[in-house]
Scaffold this active site. Structure first.
Site, mmCIF file in Angstrom:
data_model
loop_
_atom_site.group_PDB
_atom_site.id
_atom_site.type_symbol
_atom_site.label_atom_id
_atom_site.label_comp_id
_atom_site.label_asym_id
_atom_site.label_seq_id
_atom_site.Cartn_x
_atom_site.Cartn_y
_atom_site.Cartn_z
ATOM 1 N N HIS A 312 38.472 17.203 3.973
ATOM 2 C CA HIS A 312 38.016 17.898 2.675
ATOM 3 C C HIS A 312 38.804 19.032 2.811
ATOM 4 O O HIS A 312 38.855 19.639 3.630
ATOM 5 C CB HIS A 312 36.602 17.760 2.889
ATOM 6 C CG HIS A 312 35.891 18.214 1.585
ATOM 7 N ND1 HIS A 312 35.589 19.642 1.051
ATOM 8 C CD2 HIS A 312 35.326 17.418 0.540
ATOM 9 C CE1 HIS A 312 35.263 19.585 0.023
ATOM 10 N NE2 HIS A 312 34.880 18.099 -0.361
ATOM 11 N N ASP A 370 32.745 10.273 0.083
ATOM 12 C CA ASP A 370 33.266 8.999 -0.571
ATOM 13 C C ASP A 370 33.273 7.963 0.450
ATOM 14 O O ASP A 370 33.538 6.713 0.312
ATOM 15 C CB ASP A 370 34.680 9.154 -1.012
ATOM 16 C CG ASP A 370 34.792 9.901 -2.372
ATOM 17 O OD1 ASP A 370 35.281 11.053 -2.155
ATOM 18 O OD2 ASP A 370 34.010 9.829 -3.326
HETATM 19 C C1 SDX Z 1 36.201 14.590 -3.054
HETATM 20 O O1 SDX Z 1 36.999 19.526 -3.575
HETATM 21 C C2 SDX Z 1 35.678 18.875 -3.665
HETATM 22 O O2 SDX Z 1 34.749 19.445 -3.408
HETATM 23 C C3 SDX Z 1 35.760 17.229 -3.856
HETATM 24 C C4 SDX Z 1 34.781 16.353 -3.662
HETATM 25 C C5 SDX Z 1 33.645 16.817 -4.622
HETATM 26 O O3 SDX Z 1 32.609 16.605 -4.416
HETATM 27 O O4 SDX Z 1 34.132 17.318 -5.824
HETATM 28 O O5 SDX Z 1 34.043 16.542 -2.313
HETATM 29 C C6 SDX Z 1 35.011 15.022 -3.655
HETATM 30 O O6 SDX Z 1 37.208 14.531 -3.584
HETATM 31 C C7 SDX Z 1 36.113 14.186 -1.463
HETATM 32 C C8 SDX Z 1 37.576 13.941 -0.895
HETATM 33 C C9 SDX Z 1 38.019 12.466 -1.203
HETATM 34 N N1 SDX Z 1 39.254 12.254 -0.884
HETATM 35 C C10 SDX Z 1 39.693 11.519 0.125
HETATM 36 O O7 SDX Z 1 38.792 11.037 0.827
HETATM 37 C C11 SDX Z 1 41.367 11.416 0.336
HETATM 38 C C12 SDX Z 1 41.740 11.531 1.791
HETATM 39 N N2 SDX Z 1 41.444 12.936 1.962
HETATM 40 C C13 SDX Z 1 42.718 13.741 2.044
HETATM 41 O O8 SDX Z 1 43.502 13.252 0.946
HETATM 42 C C14 SDX Z 1 42.612 15.314 2.041
HETATM 43 O O9 SDX Z 1 41.685 15.402 3.266
HETATM 44 C C15 SDX Z 1 41.820 15.978 0.842
HETATM 45 C C16 SDX Z 1 42.649 15.657 -0.434
HETATM 46 C C17 SDX Z 1 40.196 15.501 0.654
HETATM 47 C C18 SDX Z 1 41.793 17.475 1.083
HETATM 48 O O10 SDX Z 1 43.099 17.873 1.031
HETATM 49 P P1 SDX Z 1 43.624 19.353 1.381
HETATM 50 O O11 SDX Z 1 42.551 20.372 1.821
HETATM 51 O O12 SDX Z 1 44.695 19.634 0.722
HETATM 52 O O13 SDX Z 1 44.096 18.916 3.071
HETATM 53 P P2 SDX Z 1 45.487 18.908 3.497
HETATM 54 O O14 SDX Z 1 46.004 17.757 3.079
HETATM 55 O O15 SDX Z 1 46.078 20.305 3.551
HETATM 56 O O16 SDX Z 1 44.977 18.605 5.052
HETATM 57 C C19 SDX Z 1 45.079 19.367 6.241
HETATM 58 C C20 SDX Z 1 45.825 18.434 7.267
HETATM 59 C C21 SDX Z 1 47.335 18.034 6.643
HETATM 60 O O17 SDX Z 1 47.932 17.865 7.820
HETATM 61 P P3 SDX Z 1 49.102 19.057 8.146
HETATM 62 O O18 SDX Z 1 50.003 19.515 6.640
HETATM 63 O O19 SDX Z 1 48.063 20.214 8.319
HETATM 64 O O20 SDX Z 1 49.870 18.565 9.309
HETATM 65 O O21 SDX Z 1 45.108 17.274 7.363
HETATM 66 C C22 SDX Z 1 45.725 16.278 7.223
HETATM 67 C C23 SDX Z 1 46.651 16.493 6.258
HETATM 68 O O22 SDX Z 1 47.986 15.698 6.420
HETATM 69 N N3 SDX Z 1 44.885 15.257 6.363
HETATM 70 C C24 SDX Z 1 44.607 14.011 6.550
HETATM 71 C C25 SDX Z 1 43.681 13.509 5.956
HETATM 72 N N4 SDX Z 1 43.284 14.522 5.320
HETATM 73 C C26 SDX Z 1 44.055 15.689 5.562
HETATM 74 N N5 SDX Z 1 45.416 13.169 7.438
HETATM 75 C C27 SDX Z 1 44.928 12.061 7.363
HETATM 76 N N6 SDX Z 1 43.920 11.282 6.839
HETATM 77 C C28 SDX Z 1 43.102 12.060 5.969
HETATM 78 N N7 SDX Z 1 42.234 11.770 5.249
#
Ligand code: SDX
Length: 435
Positions: A312, A370
């Site tokens: 998140h 989710d």
């Molecule tokens: C919702 O914003 C909100 O409040 C949203 C929400 C709401 O109520 O409105 O809470 C609802 O959207 C919840 C999130 C649902 N999405 C998912 O479950 C999809 C999987 N999650 C990822 O796509 C990600 O965690 C996000 C999109 C949720 C967050 O994205 P960020 O903050 O841009 O995170 P990031 O991609 O910068 O992650 C930081 C690091 C990265 O690695 P580095 O580049 O630092 O090496 O963590 C890794 C990412 O690669 N990472 C993951 C991961 N989530 C982040 N690696 C593997 N699996 C994951 N799920």
């Protein structure tokens, strides 16, 4: 709205020219303060740069606060755990719209008003007929919600508080009706009209699952679980879809069009579409023996795969909604007599392994809202294609409350971010025969 302009500031200095500028610090009622950069360009000729707005405050808001490190969420100062346990969805809707919990008379008036706005114009039925039966319900919901503005010319003047209130109540009341119609249409079943003798969650389940051939009794356990799911998804600060609604609203677009824009943004699998993606992912993993393979895919920088339902932008701890959802999951499955739900077992195994994995610990990746919601919704009889639609039904309350707050905020003006231009510098046009 409590915010404190204090004398504190950051001084920004250009270490080549020695130029410096003082940037005031604004403090809210709780949480990080903000550095007010509105005078930055005028004083330095520079913009800020923050792709994805990870550290950018787009507005002042009094509706919702998230403490990402502590894994806390509150609406109007009330914790999500208390609201999920003691409140109901329309009371949370009232709180988000008005900033205070309603007294008995206010709650009764609000419930009555919402209940008596649940029908949609009969002409809207024709819009559904234009879609193929296999159209994704989110595609239908997005289209039909935008179409609402064609029917309610008496509540599209955003500067009239009465029209704002009417439009807000119409959207909260009609979204479940439209969502249920999208569901029925995808199954080729007749639409159900709303019933005024049922509460919000009961009515939604009735419109989704009742068929003309038999009497449908709403299961109180499912109605309670649905009401709780709606509360958990109601609002969440300036997430992608809410920011979309605010940006659309900042241009003066009518509230129906703004909510349609929010539905479109919510659909993405990185946002509200994740609940559908979690079920697809669990189905694909299939067996606990394959969990390590998917954990490794998620860790692999070269693999675009993300573990859906994990991570998140704000929570670097458990999403408090996920905890409530997980408990509700067990409750619903037990009450439905579903003893062994393989997907739930797999999800819990996946959660346990992921939370012990060094990568997930280092990145502070925890289950989000989710991760479990899809399992409950599947147990309740919804297909995965309806999961994000349900999210949209709940989030309509947050979207319209945030839209209203924006319209009423004297600081707000049309949203217009800037950029760092990296394209070609000016050059003359080249005739075709010289290219
Ligand atoms: C919702 O914003 C909100 O409040 C949203 C929400 C709401 O109520 O409105 O809470 C609802 O959207 C919840 C999130 C649902 N999405 C998912 O479950 C999809 C999987 N999650 C990822 O796509 C990600 O965690 C996000 C999109 C949720 C967050 O994205 P960020 O903050 O841009 O995170 P990031 O991609 O910068 O992650 C930081 C690091 C990265 O690695 P580095 O580049 O630092 O090496 O963590 C890794 C990412 O690669 N990472 C993951 C991961 N989530 C982040 N690696 C593997 N699996 C994951 N799920």
């Amino acid at each position: 709205m409590a915010d404190r302009q204090n004398t504190n500031s950051f001084t920004l200095t250009n270490n080549q020219t020695g130029e410096s500028v003082d940037l005031p610090i604004l403090e809210g009622s709780v949480g990080p303060g903000v550095i007010d950069v509105r005078a930055l360009y005028a004083n330095t000729g520079h913009f800020t740069f923050d792709p994805g707005f990870g550290v950018t405050g787009s507005c002042k808001s009094a509706l919702t606060f998230i403490d990402g490190d502590e894994g806390k969420l509150m609406h109007g100062g009330y914790s999500i755990d208390e609201l999920a346990e003691k409140s109901d969805f329309l009371e949370v809707a009232y709180l988000l719209l008005n900033g205070e919990l309603p007294n008995k008379a206010e709650k009764e008036e609000f419930d009555y008003a919402i209940t008596h706005h649940t029908m949609v114009h009969e002409q809207l039925v024709n819009f559904f007929r234009g879609f193929r039966r296999d159209a994704h319900p989110m595609a239908i919901l997005c289209g039909v919600t935008g179409a609402l503005s064609a029917f309610y010319h008496d509540s599209t003047d955003i500067n009239d508080p009465v029209q704002q209130m009417v439009a807000s109540r119409r959207l909260i009341a009609k979204m479940p009706t439209l969502a249920a119609m999208a569901f029925k249409y995808s199954m080729g079943q007749p639409f159900n009209y709303p019933r005024n003798d049922l509460n919000y969650a009961e009515n939604f389940l009735h419109m989704c699952f009742s068929v003309p051939t038999e009497t449908y009794e709403v299961d109180p356990v499912l109605a309670d679980a649905m009401d709780k799911i709606l509360i958990l998804h109601a609002d969440h600060e300036q997430n992608a879809s809410t920011s979309t609604v605010r940006l659309a609203g900042s241009s003066g677009a009518n509230p129906f069009a703004c909510i349609a824009a929010g539905i479109a943004a919510l659909w993405g699998p990185a946002h509200g579409g994740a609940n559908e993606a979690v079920l697809t992912m669990l189905d694909e993993i299939g067996d606990r023996s394959r969990i390590p393979e998917y954990i490794n895919k998620a860790r692999d920088k070269n693999d675009p795969f993300r573990l859906f339902g994990f991570g998140h932008r704000v929570y670097k701890n458990f999403d408090p909604r996920a905890k409530v959802m997980r408990d509700s999951c067990h409750e619903v499955l037990n009450k439905l007599g579903i003893k062994d739900e393989p997907l739930l077992d797999l999800a819990m195994e996946l959660e346990e392994i992921a939370l012990k994995d060094p990568y997930f610990i280092e990145k502070k990746l925890y289950p989000n809202v989710d991760f479990y919601s899809g399992i409950i919704l599947k147990a309740m009889g919804f297909p995965t294609s309806m999961f994000t639609v349900l999210f949209a039904v709940a989030r309509t309350v947050g979207w319209i409350s945030q839209w209203k707050e924006m319209i009423e905020d004297p600081l707000q003006r049309i949203g217009r971010p800037r950029q760092l231009y990296t394209g070609p510098t000016e050059r003359s046009y080249v005739e075709m025969d010289k290219r």
